[in-house]
Design a protein around this motif. Structure first.
Motif, short mmCIF file in Angstrom:
data_model
loop_
_atom_site.label_atom_id
_atom_site.label_comp_id
_atom_site.label_asym_id
_atom_site.label_seq_id
_atom_site.Cartn_x
_atom_site.Cartn_y
_atom_site.Cartn_z
N TRP A 64 0.83 -1.20 0.00
CA TRP A 64 0.00 0.00 0.00
C TRP A 64 0.87 1.26 0.00
CZ3 TRP A 64 -0.71 3.58 4.15
CH2 TRP A 64 -1.71 4.54 3.92
N GLU A 65 1.94 1.24 0.79
CA GLU A 65 2.82 2.40 0.84
C GLU A 65 3.52 2.64 -0.50
OE1 GLU A 65 5.47 1.97 4.17
OE2 GLU A 65 3.89 2.36 5.63
N CYS A 66 3.62 1.58 -1.30
CA CYS A 66 4.21 1.71 -2.63
C CYS A 66 3.15 1.97 -3.71
CB CYS A 66 5.00 0.45 -2.99
SG CYS A 66 6.41 0.16 -1.91
N LYS A 67 1.88 2.15 -3.27
CA LYS A 67 0.74 2.36 -4.19
C LYS A 67 0.55 1.19 -5.15
CE LYS A 67 -0.25 6.32 -6.10
NZ LYS A 67 -1.58 6.64 -5.55
N GLN A 68 0.87 -0.03 -4.66
CA GLN A 68 0.69 -1.22 -5.49
C GLN A 68 0.09 -2.36 -4.66
OE1 GLN A 68 3.87 -2.26 -8.31
NE2 GLN A 68 4.92 -0.36 -7.74
N LEU A 69 -0.97 -2.05 -3.92
CA LEU A 69 -1.61 -3.07 -3.08
C LEU A 69 -2.34 -4.07 -3.97
CD1 LEU A 69 -2.45 -4.26 -0.40
CD2 LEU A 69 -4.26 -2.53 -0.24
N ASP A 70 -1.89 -5.31 -3.92
CA ASP A 70 -2.48 -6.38 -4.72
C ASP A 70 -3.88 -6.70 -4.21
OD1 ASP A 70 -1.86 -8.79 -6.65
OD2 ASP A 70 -2.77 -9.64 -4.85
N LYS A 122 5.93 5.43 -1.76
CA LYS A 122 7.09 5.65 -0.91
C LYS A 122 8.35 5.68 -1.76
CE LYS A 122 9.02 4.00 3.45
NZ LYS A 122 8.76 3.13 4.63
N SER A 123 9.21 6.61 -1.48
CA SER A 123 10.45 6.75 -2.25
C SER A 123 11.44 5.65 -1.87
CB SER A 123 11.09 8.11 -2.00
OG SER A 123 10.21 9.15 -2.36
#
Length: 283
Positions: A64-70, A122-123
């Motif tokens: 989620w923090e990487c904007k890629q929540l499966d 997240k960076s």
């Protein structure tokens, strides 16, 4: 489970999985590849009904923090929370009802967060190199609730990594006087048989996430030779993030249990973990 609070991140498994995820993320791997690696590498945790929820929570939070929540991961976490499966695990582990109520609030907020969209991923960060808090061979002592001293031996110090792991072995030292180097060299490793433990050796990799908060409880009294080398990457020994819980509190519980229950029948000397057997002489 190694929980030190009711927060989603307040347990050893979450700390390990979340940390490993972003180790790989910061090395440039993509989220799908990282997730696959973690699932394959952590089947033992996933198959553990007491600990698997923490794995999925950590993975979901990181994605989620990487904007890629499966979607499959989200659906799994949603089901765990909405069916109260995680709360039932806490009850099974004899958690206090007040903590369970707090945990329920935390879980509901966590699920709500997962359903919101982060402004940006997240960076990736440049890896920070850290050193372990103890040196290999350090003899550490700490006070028990009975007023005696106990101790542990540092078997390995993994340097120049992001976390700085130490491999630490608890001992059966339990004496009024502060232990000496000789006491450590003659010590037995602490085996656990309180509660449901079955002669488990208390030897674990220590990840010093909260070390500053407990450093005052620990004193280095000397340093002994450790001839053997241990590899964190190939070791089958587990990891812990709290010295006070997994070394001090565990020693207290084991020695307290032995007041009413027989101590472990097996024995392991600290020499078995420090000395190269090929060099041993028998006469």
């Amino acid at each position: 489970m190694g929980a030190w609070g009711t927060a989603i991140s307040s347990n050893d498994t979450h700390a390990d999985i979340y940390g490993e995820f972003f180790d790989l993320y910061n090395e440039g791997l993509n989220v799908a590849e990282i997730s696959k690696k973690l699932i394959v590498a952590n089947q033992e945790i996933i198959d553990d009904s007491d600990d698997c929820n923490n794995f999925w929570f950590a993975l979901a939070k990181a994605q989620w923090e990487c904007k890629q929540l499966d979607k499959d991961i989200f659906d799994r976490v949603k089901k765990i929370i909405e069916t109260d499966a995680d709360l039932e695990t806490w009850r099974k582990l004899d958690a206090d009802e007040k903590d369970i109520k707090k945990r329920k609030i935390v879980l509901e907020k966590f699920l709500a967060d997962l359903q919101t969209e982060r402004p940006k991923p997240k960076s990736r960060k440049k890896k920070i190199i850290r050193q372990p808090v103890f040196e290999k061979g350090d003899c550490l002592t700490f006070k028990l609730v009975n007023g005696n001293y106990s101790g542990a031996v540092v078997l390995e110090a993994v340097k120049d990594t992001e976390y700085g792991y130490n491999l630490i072995a608890s001992t059966r030292i339990n004496q009024p006087a502060k232990p000496t180097k000789k006491d450590f060299e003659n010590a037995e490793v602490l085996l656990l048989n309180y509660a449901s433990w079955d002669n488990k050796q208390n030897v674990s990799w220590y990840l010093p996430l909260r070390h500053k908060a407990v450093a005052h409880l620990i004193e280095k009294v000397d340093n002994m030779d450790v001839e053997l080398n241990y590899d964190r990457n190939t070791s089958m020994l587990g990891g812990v993030g709290d010295f006070d819980i997994w070394f001090i509190e565990v020693a207290n519980k084991q020695f307290e249990s032995e007041q009413t229950k027989e101590k472990p029948t097996s024995r392991k000397s600290i020499n078995e973990f420090t000395r190269n057997k090929s060099k041993w002489k028998f006469w």
